[in-house]
Design a protein around this motif. Structure first.
Motif, PDB file in Angstrom:
ATOM      1  N   ALA A  77       8.133  -4.621 -15.872  1.00 29.55           N
ATOM      2  CA  ALA A  77       8.024  -5.893 -15.257  1.00 29.55           C
ATOM      3  C   ALA A  77       9.288  -6.489 -15.017  1.00 29.55           C
ATOM      4  CB  ALA A  77       7.271  -6.844 -16.299  1.00 29.55           C
ATOM      5  N   GLY A  78      10.546  -6.044 -15.617  1.00 29.57           N
ATOM      6  CA  GLY A  78      11.645  -6.696 -15.369  1.00 29.57           C
ATOM      7  C   GLY A  78      12.768  -5.999 -14.311  1.00 29.57           C
ATOM      8  N   ILE A  79      12.102  -4.938 -13.768  1.00 29.95           N
ATOM      9  CA  ILE A  79      13.082  -3.938 -12.838  1.00 29.95           C
ATOM     10  C   ILE A  79      13.544  -4.562 -11.983  1.00 29.95           C
ATOM     11  CG2 ILE A  79      10.949  -3.175 -11.267  1.00 29.95           C
ATOM     12  CD1 ILE A  79      12.483  -0.357 -11.727  1.00 29.95           C
ATOM     13  N   VAL A 158      -2.182   1.041  -9.098  1.00 32.48           N
ATOM     14  CA  VAL A 158      -2.378  -0.307  -8.348  1.00 32.48           C
ATOM     15  C   VAL A 158      -1.894  -1.401  -9.112  1.00 32.48           C
ATOM     16  CG1 VAL A 158      -4.372  -1.829  -7.618  1.00 32.48           C
ATOM     17  CG2 VAL A 158      -4.296   0.805  -7.080  1.00 32.48           C
ATOM     18  N   TYR A 159      -2.113  -1.284 -10.512  1.00 34.84           N
ATOM     19  CA  TYR A 159      -1.493  -2.645 -11.386  1.00 34.84           C
ATOM     20  C   TYR A 159      -0.091  -2.493 -11.228  1.00 34.84           C
ATOM     21  CZ  TYR A 159      -5.768  -4.849 -13.259  1.00 34.84           C
ATOM     22  OH  TYR A 159      -6.653  -5.875 -13.439  1.00 34.84           O
ATOM     23  N   ALA A 160       0.482  -1.471 -11.461  1.00 27.95           N
ATOM     24  CA  ALA A 160       2.077  -1.379 -11.381  1.00 27.95           C
ATOM     25  C   ALA A 160       2.378  -1.919  -9.945  1.00 27.95           C
ATOM     26  CB  ALA A 160       2.467   0.215 -11.619  1.00 27.95           C
ATOM     27  N   THR A 161       1.981  -1.570  -9.101  1.00 29.42           N
ATOM     28  CA  THR A 161       2.160  -2.382  -7.826  1.00 29.42           C
ATOM     29  C   THR A 161       2.078  -3.824  -7.619  1.00 29.42           C
ATOM     30  OG1 THR A 161       1.566  -0.130  -6.660  1.00 29.42           O
ATOM     31  CG2 THR A 161       1.940  -2.019  -5.155  1.00 29.42           C
ATOM     32  N   ILE A 162       0.939  -4.170  -8.316  1.00 26.37           N
ATOM     33  CA  ILE A 162       0.757  -5.637  -8.455  1.00 26.37           C
ATOM     34  C   ILE A 162       1.934  -6.166  -9.170  1.00 26.37           C
ATOM     35  CG2 ILE A 162      -0.722  -7.558  -9.288  1.00 26.37           C
ATOM     36  CD1 ILE A 162      -2.951  -5.575  -8.813  1.00 26.37           C
ATOM     37  N   GLY A 163       2.409  -5.590 -10.305  1.00 30.14           N
ATOM     38  CA  GLY A 163       3.310  -6.146 -11.255  1.00 30.14           C
ATOM     39  C   GLY A 163       4.698  -6.142 -10.475  1.00 30.14           C
ATOM     40  N   PHE A 164       4.938  -5.000  -9.741  1.00 32.39           N
ATOM     41  CA  PHE A 164       6.109  -4.945  -8.864  1.00 32.39           C
ATOM     42  C   PHE A 164       6.244  -6.103  -8.067  1.00 32.39           C
ATOM     43  CE2 PHE A 164       8.452  -3.027  -5.447  1.00 32.39           C
ATOM     44  CZ  PHE A 164       9.656  -2.599  -6.095  1.00 32.39           C
ATOM     45  N   MET A 165       5.054  -6.166  -7.094  1.00 28.68           N
ATOM     46  CA  MET A 165       5.097  -7.327  -6.225  1.00 28.68           C
ATOM     47  C   MET A 165       5.285  -8.787  -6.884  1.00 28.68           C
ATOM     48  SD  MET A 165       2.037  -8.712  -4.151  1.00 28.68           S
ATOM     49  CE  MET A 165       1.193  -9.537  -5.681  1.00 28.68           C
ATOM     50  N   LEU A 166       4.547  -9.147  -8.077  1.00 23.08           N
ATOM     51  CA  LEU A 166       4.790 -10.370  -8.739  1.00 23.08           C
ATOM     52  C   LEU A 166       6.074 -10.352  -9.325  1.00 23.08           C
ATOM     53  CD1 LEU A 166       1.432 -10.509 -10.942  1.00 23.08           C
ATOM     54  CD2 LEU A 166       2.236 -11.987  -8.832  1.00 23.08           C
ATOM     55  N   GLY A 167       6.846  -9.504  -9.910  1.00 23.27           N
ATOM     56  CA  GLY A 167       8.284  -9.470 -10.150  1.00 23.27           C
ATOM     57  C   GLY A 167       9.167  -9.786  -9.241  1.00 23.27           C
ATOM     58  N   ILE A 168       8.808  -9.708  -7.890  1.00 21.03           N
ATOM     59  CA  ILE A 168       9.772  -9.886  -6.748  1.00 21.03           C
ATOM     60  C   ILE A 168       9.498 -11.344  -6.474  1.00 21.03           C
ATOM     61  CG2 ILE A 168      10.129  -9.354  -4.280  1.00 21.03           C
ATOM     62  CD1 ILE A 168       9.424  -6.658  -4.859  1.00 21.03           C
ATOM     63  N   LEU A 169       8.149 -11.698  -6.198  1.00 26.31           N
ATOM     64  CA  LEU A 169       7.674 -12.948  -5.714  1.00 26.31           C
ATOM     65  C   LEU A 169       8.241 -14.035  -6.727  1.00 26.31           C
ATOM     66  CD1 LEU A 169       4.196 -12.272  -4.310  1.00 26.31           C
ATOM     67  CD2 LEU A 169       6.209 -12.204  -3.274  1.00 26.31           C
ATOM     68  N   ILE A 230      -5.554  -0.484   1.324  1.00 22.29           N
ATOM     69  CA  ILE A 230      -5.190  -1.861   2.172  1.00 22.29           C
ATOM     70  C   ILE A 230      -4.491  -2.752   1.433  1.00 22.29           C
ATOM     71  CG2 ILE A 230      -6.370  -3.834   3.518  1.00 22.29           C
ATOM     72  CD1 ILE A 230      -8.423  -2.135   4.577  1.00 22.29           C
ATOM     73  N   TYR A 231      -5.054  -2.983   0.080  1.00 26.68           N
ATOM     74  CA  TYR A 231      -4.471  -4.003  -0.898  1.00 26.68           C
ATOM     75  C   TYR A 231      -3.084  -3.522  -0.985  1.00 26.68           C
ATOM     76  CZ  TYR A 231      -8.513  -7.189  -1.789  1.00 26.68           C
ATOM     77  OH  TYR A 231      -9.443  -7.894  -1.717  1.00 26.68           O
ATOM     78  N   MET A 232      -3.007  -2.239  -1.405  1.00 24.91           N
ATOM     79  CA  MET A 232      -1.470  -1.646  -1.958  1.00 24.91           C
ATOM     80  C   MET A 232      -0.601  -1.790  -0.724  1.00 24.91           C
ATOM     81  SD  MET A 232      -1.382  -0.054  -4.666  1.00 24.91           S
ATOM     82  CE  MET A 232      -0.403   1.616  -4.467  1.00 24.91           C
ATOM     83  N   VAL A 233      -1.090  -1.674   0.488  1.00 28.57           N
ATOM     84  CA  VAL A 233      -0.198  -2.135   1.621  1.00 28.57           C
ATOM     85  C   VAL A 233       0.264  -3.528   1.799  1.00 28.57           C
ATOM     86  CG1 VAL A 233       0.022  -2.022   4.239  1.00 28.57           C
ATOM     87  CG2 VAL A 233      -0.721  -0.074   2.922  1.00 28.57           C
ATOM     88  N   LEU A 234      -0.804  -4.384   1.543  1.00 30.99           N
ATOM     89  CA  LEU A 234      -0.444  -5.786   1.434  1.00 30.99           C
ATOM     90  C   LEU A 234       0.466  -6.140   0.340  1.00 30.99           C
ATOM     91  CD1 LEU A 234      -4.021  -7.147   2.221  1.00 30.99           C
ATOM     92  CD2 LEU A 234      -2.013  -7.020   3.914  1.00 30.99           C
ATOM     93  N   PHE A 235       0.253  -5.667  -0.694  1.00 33.45           N
ATOM     94  CA  PHE A 235       1.207  -5.825  -1.886  1.00 33.45           C
ATOM     95  C   PHE A 235       2.461  -5.333  -1.666  1.00 33.45           C
ATOM     96  CE2 PHE A 235      -2.709  -5.465  -4.914  1.00 33.45           C
ATOM     97  CZ  PHE A 235      -2.901  -6.512  -4.634  1.00 33.45           C
ATOM     98  N   LEU A 236       2.628  -4.405  -1.074  1.00 32.52           N
ATOM     99  CA  LEU A 236       4.067  -3.890  -1.040  1.00 32.52           C
ATOM    100  C   LEU A 236       4.789  -4.531   0.249  1.00 32.52           C
ATOM    101  CD1 LEU A 236       3.389   0.106  -1.193  1.00 32.52           C
ATOM    102  CD2 LEU A 236       4.788  -1.647  -2.892  1.00 32.52           C
ATOM    103  N   PHE A 237       4.139  -4.763   1.313  1.00 32.29           N
ATOM    104  CA  PHE A 237       4.474  -5.657   2.419  1.00 32.29           C
ATOM    105  C   PHE A 237       5.067  -6.932   2.000  1.00 32.29           C
ATOM    106  CE2 PHE A 237       3.938  -8.624   5.994  1.00 32.29           C
ATOM    107  CZ  PHE A 237       4.878  -8.072   6.792  1.00 32.29           C
ATOM    108  N   ALA A 238       4.305  -7.769   1.018  1.00 29.84           N
ATOM    109  CA  ALA A 238       4.683  -8.874   0.707  1.00 29.84           C
ATOM    110  C   ALA A 238       5.751  -8.956   0.045  1.00 29.84           C
ATOM    111  CB  ALA A 238       3.556  -9.789  -0.232  1.00 29.84           C
ATOM    112  N   GLY A 239       5.977  -7.839  -1.174  1.00 33.90           N
ATOM    113  CA  GLY A 239       7.105  -7.801  -1.847  1.00 33.90           C
ATOM    114  C   GLY A 239       8.343  -7.115  -1.155  1.00 33.90           C
TER     115      GLY A 239
END
Length: 249
Positions: A77-79, A158-169, A230-239
């Protein structure tokens, strides 16, 4: 490519040198053996006919896979967010590397960490199953274990990608962990409305399609795979978009 590999290696060394690095692995292995012991002694010794059955069943997202996701998120989470809170993000960005390459190396590290936890869980489950249920018996084999591992890998990544995006946002480790854990507690809820099949949660557990089943009427395996992509692409694009444009001065 060599420079990118070096970035990934540096990121892996950052997390592996932490004193807390081994804790999620240790908790995971301990939990697996406790579960094996409880199932063998309290539930019934013949619940599983072999180590393969125990491993294949326990590895699913509805089993140890859900706990695995939480441990992965706590570990990674803190990466990104800690680079901001500790002020090291400025030193990171002044190097002769693009922001995209820096963030991509962090994401690859997240994936490697997730896969290492998945492999640790698989090995621990099989050893635990071998001790408590033996090797012979039952119909399950390596194919069933690999299938369950695939389902759990999709769920975890998928959850790791969500956590990665949230850490950035959010730039907050606490928010990232809290939001992701909350998501894992509600992702099994099904709203029986046609529109809900387009949401992320009902598509996460691909194991629901085993034996011709489906999370909701009208859903297919291909449908869920496309939605997850599609969701993975959106998460990564946002991050990546936020990270590239954010002012760190």
């Amino acid at each position: 490519m060599r420079k990118f590999n070096q970035l990934v290696l540096n990121e892996w060394l950052k997390i592996s040198k932490k004193r807390s690095f081994i804790i999620p692995y240790a908790l995971l292995v301990l939990m697996v053996f406790v579960i094996g012991y409880i199932v063998h002694t309290v539930a019934a010794a013949d619940t599983y006919a072999s180590a393969a059955e125990f491993t294949a069943d326990s590895l699913l997202p509805t089993g140890i896979g859900q706990v695995l996701v939480i441990l992965v998120i706590v570990g990674i989470a803190g990466i990104v967010s800690k680079e901001y809170s500790q002020g090291t993000i400025k030193f990171l960005l002044i190097r002769a590397r693009s922001r995209t390459a820096i963030l991509a190396s962090k994401y690859v590290t997240v994936l490697l960490y997730s896969l290492s936890m998945l492999m640790a869980a698989t090995i621990a489950l099989f050893v635990s199953g071998m001790i408590f249920f033996g090797l012979s018996g039952g119909d399950a084999g390596i194919n069933e274990i690999l299938t369950s591992l695939l389902y759990s890998t999709v769920y975890c990544i998928v959850y790791a990608t969500i956590g990665f995006m949230l850490g950035i946002l959010t730039k907050s480790t606490g928010v990232t962990i809290g939001a992701t854990i909350f998501a894992t507690t509600i992702d099994k809820i099904i709203i029986y409305r046609d529109f809900y099949k387009y949401f992320l949660f009902p598509n996460l557990n691909l194991a629901a399609y085993k034996d011709g089943g489906a999370p909701m009427p009208g859903m297919t395996l291909n449908f869920s795979i496309v939605l997850l992509c599609i969701y993975m692409v959106l998460f990564l694009f946002a991050g990546f978009a936020v990270f590239r444009r954010r002012d760190v001065a």
